[in-house]
Design a protein around this motif. Structure first.
Motif, short mmCIF file in Angstrom:
data_model
loop_
_atom_site.label_atom_id
_atom_site.label_comp_id
_atom_site.label_asym_id
_atom_site.label_seq_id
_atom_site.Cartn_x
_atom_site.Cartn_y
_atom_site.Cartn_z
N ARG A 116 18.20 -17.12 63.28
CA ARG A 116 18.71 -17.82 64.45
C ARG A 116 19.73 -16.93 65.15
N GLU A 175 20.67 -20.57 72.38
CA GLU A 175 20.21 -20.21 71.04
C GLU A 175 18.70 -20.12 70.96
N GLY A 176 18.23 -19.39 69.95
CA GLY A 176 16.80 -19.25 69.74
C GLY A 176 16.53 -18.64 68.38
N THR A 177 15.25 -18.33 68.15
CA THR A 177 14.80 -17.79 66.87
C THR A 177 14.08 -16.47 67.10
N ASP A 209 15.54 -21.88 72.46
CA ASP A 209 15.35 -23.31 72.23
C ASP A 209 14.90 -24.05 73.49
#
Length: 134
Positions: free
Chosen positions: A8, A47-49, A118
Motif C-alpha cells: 500500500r 492511496e493505492g496498491t 483507490d
C-alpha cells in the motif's frame, strides 16, 4: 526506498498529468483528432496498491555494454600480467566503452511502478519516488 508488489502506498505530492487522451492499450499517435488533449490532477495523499515494479533488470544489455563488461573483467583480472602496451590499449578500449556502461547503470537505477489508486485510476510507469509506503 524500493516498493514491492501488493504494498500500500500514497502519493507523496500532487501530480498533474497532461497529454493526449487515448483508449487503454492505444499508442498516443492513434488518439484521433490532432490536438486532442486533457489534463488530470491527483491530490497528494491519494492511496493505492502497487501492482507491478520495473527495476530495469529485464532490460537487455547492448553490445557495447556486454563488451565493456568483458574487457573490464579482463583488465581487472589479468591487466597486471599484461605487457604495458597491451594493458594501455585494453584500458583505452574500456575507457571508450565506459559511457555506454554508465548509461546502462543509470537506466537500471530508475525504478518505476504501476499503482492502482483507490479512486480507480492507474498510474503506470511512475517513478517510485512519487509514492511513500504506508
Amino acid at each position: 526506498m524500493t516498493l514491492e508488489e501488493g504494498r500500500r502506498v500514497k502519493l507523496a505530492a500532487e501530480l498533474r498529468l497532461a497529454g493526449p487522451v487515448v483508449r487503454a492499450h492505444e499508442e498516443p499517435e492513434a488518439a484521433g483528432a490532432p490536438g486532442a488533449a486533457a489534463s488530470l490532477s491527483l491530490a497528494a495523499g491519494v492511496e493505492g496498491t502497487v501492482e507491478a515494479v520495473d527495476d530495469g533488470r529485464g532490460e537487455p544489455a547492448g553490445r557495447e555494454v556486454l563488451e565493456y563488461v568483458r574487457l573490464k573483467s579482463l583488465l581487472d583480472d589479468f591487466g597486471h600480467q599484461m605487457p604495458p602496451a597491451s594493458r594501455a590499449q585494453l584500458a583505452d578500449q574500456v575507457g571508450e566503452l565506459a559511457p555506454a556502461w554508465t548509461a546502462h547503470q543509470r537506466r537500471r537505477l530508475r525504478v518505476t511502478v504501476r499503482v492502482r489508486l483507490d479512486n480507480g485510476f492507474v498510474l503506470d510507469g511512475a517513478h517510485e519516488d512519487l509514492f511513500t509506503a504506508l
